[in-house]
Design a protein around this motif. Structure first.
Motif, PDB file in Angstrom:
ATOM      1  N   GLU A  34       0.825  -1.209   0.000  1.00  0.00           N
ATOM      2  CA  GLU A  34       0.000   0.000   0.000  1.00  0.00           C
ATOM      3  C   GLU A  34       0.858   1.259   0.000  1.00  0.00           C
ATOM      4  O   GLU A  34       1.956   1.271   0.546  1.00  0.00           O
ATOM      5  CB  GLU A  34      -0.891   0.038   1.249  1.00  0.00           C
ATOM      6  N   THR A  35       0.301   2.303  -0.572  1.00  0.00           N
ATOM      7  CA  THR A  35       0.957   3.608  -0.497  1.00  0.00           C
ATOM      8  C   THR A  35       0.019   4.595   0.183  1.00  0.00           C
ATOM      9  O   THR A  35      -1.110   4.805  -0.270  1.00  0.00           O
ATOM     10  CB  THR A  35       1.318   4.112  -1.906  1.00  0.00           C
ATOM     11  N   HIS A  36       0.503   5.118   1.291  1.00  0.00           N
ATOM     12  CA  HIS A  36      -0.271   6.104   2.039  1.00  0.00           C
ATOM     13  C   HIS A  36       0.418   7.457   1.925  1.00  0.00           C
ATOM     14  O   HIS A  36       1.601   7.561   2.227  1.00  0.00           O
ATOM     15  CB  HIS A  36      -0.342   5.729   3.523  1.00  0.00           C
ATOM     16  N   ALA A  37      -0.335   8.444   1.509  1.00  0.00           N
ATOM     17  CA  ALA A  37       0.231   9.796   1.490  1.00  0.00           C
ATOM     18  C   ALA A  37      -0.180  10.506   2.767  1.00  0.00           C
ATOM     19  O   ALA A  37      -1.337  10.429   3.185  1.00  0.00           O
ATOM     20  CB  ALA A  37      -0.270  10.561   0.279  1.00  0.00           C
ATOM     21  N   ILE A  38       0.801  11.155   3.378  1.00  0.00           N
ATOM     22  CA  ILE A  38       0.496  12.021   4.520  1.00  0.00           C
ATOM     23  C   ILE A  38       0.765  13.437   4.077  1.00  0.00           C
ATOM     24  O   ILE A  38       1.880  13.779   3.689  1.00  0.00           O
ATOM     25  CB  ILE A  38       1.356  11.674   5.738  1.00  0.00           C
ATOM     26  N   MET A  39      -0.293  14.239   4.101  1.00  0.00           N
ATOM     27  CA  MET A  39      -0.149  15.618   3.645  1.00  0.00           C
ATOM     28  C   MET A  39      -0.519  16.556   4.775  1.00  0.00           C
ATOM     29  O   MET A  39      -1.442  16.300   5.524  1.00  0.00           O
ATOM     30  CB  MET A  39      -1.078  15.870   2.461  1.00  0.00           C
ATOM     31  N   GLY A  40       0.239  17.630   4.855  1.00  0.00           N
ATOM     32  CA  GLY A  40      -0.100  18.571   5.914  1.00  0.00           C
ATOM     33  C   GLY A  40       0.779  19.789   5.843  1.00  0.00           C
ATOM     34  O   GLY A  40       1.818  19.786   5.194  1.00  0.00           O
ATOM     35  N   PRO A  41       0.333  20.835   6.518  1.00  0.00           N
ATOM     36  CA  PRO A  41       1.102  22.079   6.494  1.00  0.00           C
ATOM     37  C   PRO A  41       2.442  21.920   7.208  1.00  0.00           C
ATOM     38  O   PRO A  41       2.625  20.999   7.999  1.00  0.00           O
ATOM     39  CB  PRO A  41       0.210  23.077   7.243  1.00  0.00           C
ATOM     40  N   ASN A  42       3.336  22.832   6.919  1.00  0.00           N
ATOM     41  CA  ASN A  42       4.620  22.864   7.615  1.00  0.00           C
ATOM     42  C   ASN A  42       4.394  22.991   9.109  1.00  0.00           C
ATOM     43  O   ASN A  42       3.520  23.724   9.552  1.00  0.00           O
ATOM     44  CB  ASN A  42       5.459  24.053   7.145  1.00  0.00           C
ATOM     45  N   GLY A  43       5.176  22.259   9.851  1.00  0.00           N
ATOM     46  CA  GLY A  43       5.094  22.363  11.296  1.00  0.00           C
ATOM     47  C   GLY A  43       4.010  21.506  11.912  1.00  0.00           C
ATOM     48  O   GLY A  43       3.804  21.536  13.123  1.00  0.00           O
ATOM     49  N   SER A  44       3.312  20.714  11.099  1.00  0.00           N
ATOM     50  CA  SER A  44       2.217  19.915  11.653  1.00  0.00           C
ATOM     51  C   SER A  44       2.718  18.640  12.330  1.00  0.00           C
ATOM     52  O   SER A  44       1.966  17.967  13.021  1.00  0.00           O
ATOM     53  CB  SER A  44       1.205  19.577  10.551  1.00  0.00           C
ATOM     54  N   GLY A  45       3.999  18.318  12.128  1.00  0.00           N
ATOM     55  CA  GLY A  45       4.548  17.154  12.833  1.00  0.00           C
ATOM     56  C   GLY A  45       4.866  15.970  11.942  1.00  0.00           C
ATOM     57  O   GLY A  45       5.125  14.866  12.432  1.00  0.00           O
ATOM     58  N   LYS A  46       4.889  16.168  10.640  1.00  0.00           N
ATOM     59  CA  LYS A  46       5.124  15.052   9.716  1.00  0.00           C
ATOM     60  C   LYS A  46       6.523  14.464   9.892  1.00  0.00           C
ATOM     61  O   LYS A  46       6.701  13.246   9.977  1.00  0.00           O
ATOM     62  CB  LYS A  46       4.931  15.519   8.259  1.00  0.00           C
ATOM     63  N   SER A  47       7.525  15.362   9.949  1.00  0.00           N
ATOM     64  CA  SER A  47       8.891  14.863  10.129  1.00  0.00           C
ATOM     65  C   SER A  47       9.088  14.253  11.510  1.00  0.00           C
ATOM     66  O   SER A  47       9.864  13.308  11.674  1.00  0.00           O
ATOM     67  CB  SER A  47       9.911  15.990   9.928  1.00  0.00           C
ATOM     68  N   THR A  48       8.369  14.782  12.468  1.00  0.00           N
ATOM     69  CA  THR A  48       8.442  14.207  13.817  1.00  0.00           C
ATOM     70  C   THR A  48       7.952  12.763  13.789  1.00  0.00           C
ATOM     71  O   THR A  48       8.569  11.878  14.395  1.00  0.00           O
ATOM     72  CB  THR A  48       7.598  15.053  14.793  1.00  0.00           C
ATOM     73  N   LEU A  49       6.862  12.532  13.063  1.00  0.00           N
ATOM     74  CA  LEU A  49       6.355  11.163  12.939  1.00  0.00           C
ATOM     75  C   LEU A  49       7.418  10.270  12.301  1.00  0.00           C
ATOM     76  O   LEU A  49       7.715   9.174  12.793  1.00  0.00           O
ATOM     77  CB  LEU A  49       5.064  11.159  12.103  1.00  0.00           C
ATOM     78  N   ALA A  50       8.015  10.761  11.212  1.00  0.00           N
ATOM     79  CA  ALA A  50       9.029   9.973  10.504  1.00  0.00           C
ATOM     80  C   ALA A  50      10.213   9.672  11.419  1.00  0.00           C
ATOM     81  O   ALA A  50      10.681   8.527  11.504  1.00  0.00           O
ATOM     82  CB  ALA A  50       9.493  10.726   9.254  1.00  0.00           C
ATOM     83  N   SER A  51      10.686  10.706  12.112  1.00  0.00           N
ATOM     84  CA  SER A  51      11.860  10.529  12.975  1.00  0.00           C
ATOM     85  C   SER A  51      11.563   9.598  14.141  1.00  0.00           C
ATOM     86  O   SER A  51      12.407   8.791  14.532  1.00  0.00           O
ATOM     87  CB  SER A  51      12.321  11.883  13.523  1.00  0.00           C
ATOM     88  N   ALA A  52      10.370   9.733  14.703  1.00  0.00           N
ATOM     89  CA  ALA A  52      10.003   8.884  15.836  1.00  0.00           C
ATOM     90  C   ALA A  52       9.925   7.418  15.393  1.00  0.00           C
ATOM     91  O   ALA A  52      10.345   6.516  16.114  1.00  0.00           O
ATOM     92  CB  ALA A  52       8.679   9.335  16.432  1.00  0.00           C
ATOM     93  N   LEU A  53       9.402   7.186  14.192  1.00  0.00           N
ATOM     94  CA  LEU A  53       9.321   5.814  13.697  1.00  0.00           C
ATOM     95  C   LEU A  53      10.716   5.226  13.501  1.00  0.00           C
ATOM     96  O   LEU A  53      10.963   4.054  13.764  1.00  0.00           O
ATOM     97  CB  LEU A  53       8.533   5.758  12.377  1.00  0.00           C
ATOM     98  N   ALA A  54      11.642   6.060  13.047  1.00  0.00           N
ATOM     99  CA  ALA A  54      13.007   5.577  12.822  1.00  0.00           C
ATOM    100  C   ALA A  54      13.796   5.489  14.123  1.00  0.00           C
ATOM    101  O   ALA A  54      14.846   4.857  14.159  1.00  0.00           O
ATOM    102  CB  ALA A  54      13.727   6.495  11.832  1.00  0.00           C
ATOM    103  N   GLY A  55      13.312   6.153  15.178  1.00  0.00           N
ATOM    104  CA  GLY A  55      13.975   6.031  16.475  1.00  0.00           C
ATOM    105  C   GLY A  55      14.982   7.116  16.779  1.00  0.00           C
ATOM    106  O   GLY A  55      15.899   6.910  17.574  1.00  0.00           O
ATOM    107  N   HIS A  56      14.812   8.281  16.171  1.00  0.00           N
ATOM    108  CA  HIS A  56      15.741   9.368  16.463  1.00  0.00           C
ATOM    109  C   HIS A  56      15.705   9.706  17.957  1.00  0.00           C
ATOM    110  O   HIS A  56      14.630   9.895  18.523  1.00  0.00           O
ATOM    111  CB  HIS A  56      15.379  10.608  15.641  1.00  0.00           C
TER     112      HIS A  56
END
Ligand SMILES: Nc1ncnc2c1ncn2[C@@H]1O[C@H](COP(=O)(O)OP(=O)(O)O)[C@@H](O)[C@H]1O
Ligand SMILES: [Mg+2]
Lengths: 256, 407
Positions: A34-56
């Motif tokens: 599956e391909t899920h797109a996550i769209m949202g304004p800057n600062g909404s937390g998208k990169s935070t989600l990505a980083s948290a999943l990777a374990g930063h």
């Protein structure tokens, strides 16, 4: 079927002023293929989600769960997550001076597979993948990301996605800063990976234009640290016309 | 992406690459520093002097004495077939031609030795092999040693001075590179724990001659090397390369001085070091003087420190003095950065375990420099030594005992 499941995820980021809550209860299930797109304004937390999943290490999960085929991802170290099949194409890939791309790719591939790739086929595979992504062969001897242009960094991320064959790939604004040609080349790379490996993709983007090349099965609108609305590809088209204004009232920030 | 941080650096705080800030010019420029063969001219320092302010003077104290013995080190030379080795008395006319001592240990070393080792690369000879001078510390009696390496005109050679064992050594290495000669001189400080070593390297470089001067420091309690280089005619080229790895309670100091006193010469200085452990202290001072008559000078110096753990301290002081506007280029850069956790994250996010990722980053930090040294035997040894050093810091991270170190 391999599944990446995110349940009620709350994440804070470490700041000088203390922990600052960013994600406020994210729920998302991605099945392989599956391909899920996550769209949202800057600062909404998208990169935070990505980083948290990777374990930063900067991002603390304060509650919620993430599982990959039932395995607790949050209990894994960063490298264990990658070896379990998670891949993050970073919004800002890091320069590693003195470490050549060739050495890096081989070392990472060996770590992920648990054995060194067969010498002859690996060389060909890397060369072919680089050609497909229009990465000049001289990049193999250059230091990882050092002096790469924005577009070159993004292509190098997708090169890794193709070579490492993850089960789930999170692409954090891989489209940003790319001109139309580069966007097409990068999208083709993602689509090849999808065809070849049945990878599940979490495509994080601010704009809809990449969705013309990479077709999402689901679209999630991300606002103020959580998913505000979900739908199919038609939701992306609506966002294209209406923008995020309707979601961005209180709380959510629309930083430049 | 290596952040420039303010961890115990000296003038280098936030001085990024390419930045051209002329630091604080220390009291008295290099042009005015006293140099002399006479003990009376250079008294025992208190430790507050510019050239001693970073040094553990108490540990070096025995080497400030006018009388030093000779029995603390055993010196063995294995020379290339084309190269000549002699032991000569201190009155040999070839000694003392590469400049005068510039600090207390240099002047006591000069006055205390009775015999010197002279290595000569005859005119136009091309050495077919590395010449190795092995200095083995056998006792901790304060000892003076004098070595002269002389590359006669249009000769080519590689000479490696290798220090091991435990010693309290005050050393002079004179390097004379005659017209058109190409000499690579490597000094490796691989001392055992406890060793204290002061060394004044004084080099003169002739017309169209090239000196590659390499300093590698891993072992010993206190190592303080002061490489000086001066040009005697136009077209000279000096490349100074240094690599060091300071561990817990080690003091490693490299103070170099390139004196551009004739026109159209070139110098390049690149020193890189890693530090780990409480009390690890690295000092780099790079003085470059471009005298008024040295038009057409081309010089660049760089020092970088990679701080791997808390409690280590790096002082880095580039100091460029320019007395003429007619130069081709002059610059310096100095940066001290902490180990970059973002690099670690990137590599680990690709499945690479932490220990391997750290190793990659540190090796990467030194990679270019190791290539620059260009002597295969030294190169392989360096890579092994870096691995051994890394073993020590990994053991802190992983909690496993480090591999056995040499005594
Ligand atoms: N390392 C950090 N330190 C402080 N604030 C941060 C950090 N990372 C993210 N934030 C804040 O968290 C919010 C979400 O950022 P981010 O996840 O980068 O959003 P997006 O990727 O959607 O643009 C922003 O307000 C941002 O300022
Ligand atoms: Mg972002």
């Amino acid at each position: 079927m391999p599944t990446l499941e995110i349940r009620d995820l709350h994440v804070s980021v470490e700041t000088k002023e203390g922990a600052k809550p960013i994600l406020r209860g994210v729920d998302l299930t991605i099945n392989s293929g599956e391909t899920h797109a996550i769209m949202g304004p800057n600062g909404s937390g998208k990169s935070t989600l990505a980083s948290a999943l990777a374990g930063h290490p900067k991002y603390q999960v304060t509650s919620g769960t993430v599982t990959l085929d039932g395995e607790d991802v949050l209990a894994m170290t960063v490298d264990e997550r990658a070896r379990a099949g998670l891949f993050l194409a970073m919004q800002y890939p890091v320069e590693v001076p003195g470490v050549s791309v060739a050495n890096f790719l081989r070392t990472a591939k060996t770590a992920i597979d648990g054995e060194a790739p067969a010498l002859r086929t690996w060389g060909k595979e890397v060369k072919g993948a680089m050609e497909n992504l229009r990465i000049d062969s001289t990049f193999a001897e250059r230091s990882v990301n050092e002096g790469f242009s924005g577009g070159e960094k993004k292509r190098h991320e997708i090169l890794q996605m193709e070579l490492f064959k993850p089960r789930f790939a999170i692409l954090d604004e891989t489209d940003s800063g790319l001109d139309v040609d580069a966007l097409r080349v990068v999208s083709e790379g993602v689509n090849r990976a999808k065809e070849n490996t049945d990878v599940g993709v979490l495509l994080i983007t601010h704009y809809t234009r990449i969705l013309r090349y990479i077709k999402p099965d689901f679209v999630h609108v991300f606002v103020d640290g959580k998913i505000a609305e979900e739908g199919g590809p038609e939701l992306a088209e609506r966002l294209e016309e209406e923008g995020y204004d309707k979601y961005v009232g209180t709380g959510a920030t629309m930083s430049a | 992406m290596t952040a420039t941080t303010d961890l115990s650096t000296d003038h280098t705080r936030a001085v990024a690459d390419g930045a051209h800030s002329h630091g604080v010019v220390p009291a008295g420029s290099r042009a005015e520093r006293v140099t002399s063969f006479d003990l009376a001219d250079i008294p025992v320092p208190s430790g507050r002097e510019e050239e001693w302010r970073f040094s553990p003077v108490a540990k070096l104290q025995p080497l400030f004495a006018p009388e030093l013995g000779a029995g603390g080190v055993l010196t063995t030379v294995v020379e290339a077939p084309e190269v000549k080795v002699e032991i000569v008395g201190r009155d040999d006319a070839r000694l003392g031609t590469a400049g005068k001592p510039g600090d207390r240990t240099a002047v006591t070393a000069w006055n205390a030795f009775s015999e010197a080792t002279v290595v000569t690369v005859p005119a136009e000879a091309v050495a077919s092999d590395v010449t190795s001078i092995r200095v083995e510390g056998v006792s901790t009696d304060a000892t003076a040693q004098h070595v002269l390496v002389h590359a006669e005109h249009h000769s080519e050679a590689v000479v490696v001075i290798d220090h091991r064992g435990d010693a309290l050594l005050n050393q002079t290495v004179e390097v004379v590179v005659d017209d058109g000669a190409h000499l690579t001189l490597v000094s490796v400080q691989d001392w055992a724990d406890g060793a204290v070593h002061a060394s004044s390297h004084r080099s003169v470089v002739g017309r169209d001659a090239k000196l590659k001067h390499v300093v590698v420091t891993f072992g010993g309690d206190v190592v303080r090397v002061t490489p000086d280089a001066a040009f005697t005619a136009e077209g000279g080229d000096v490349e100074m390369v240094g690599l060091y790895f300071a561990d817990t309670d080690q003091h490693q100091e490299h103070r170099l001085f390139v004196d551009h006193g004739v026109p159209r010469c070139k110098s390049r200085v690149t020193y890189k070091g890693a530090l780990q452990g409480a009390g690890a202290h690295a000092v780099w001072v790079g003085d470059v003087l471009i005298q008024a008559k040295a038009e057409g000078t081309d010089t660049y110096e760089l020092n970088r420190n990679l701080v791997l753990t808390d409690g280590a301290r790096a002082d880095s002081v580039p100091n460029l003095e320019i007395e003429t506007g007619e130069i081709d280029g002059a610059g310096h850069a100095s940066a001290t950065g902490r180990f970059d956790d973002e690099q670690l994250f990137y590599l680990m996010a690709r499945g690479i375990p932490e220990v391997d990722a750290r190793r990659l980053v540190v090796r990467g930090f030194f990679a270019e420099l190791i290539e620059e040294i260009g002597v295969d035997s030294v190169r392989d040894r360096l890579i092994d030594s870096i691995e051994a050093e890394l073993e020590k810091s990994m053991s802190v991270i992983t909690g496993t005992a480090p591999a056995q170190e040499g005594a």
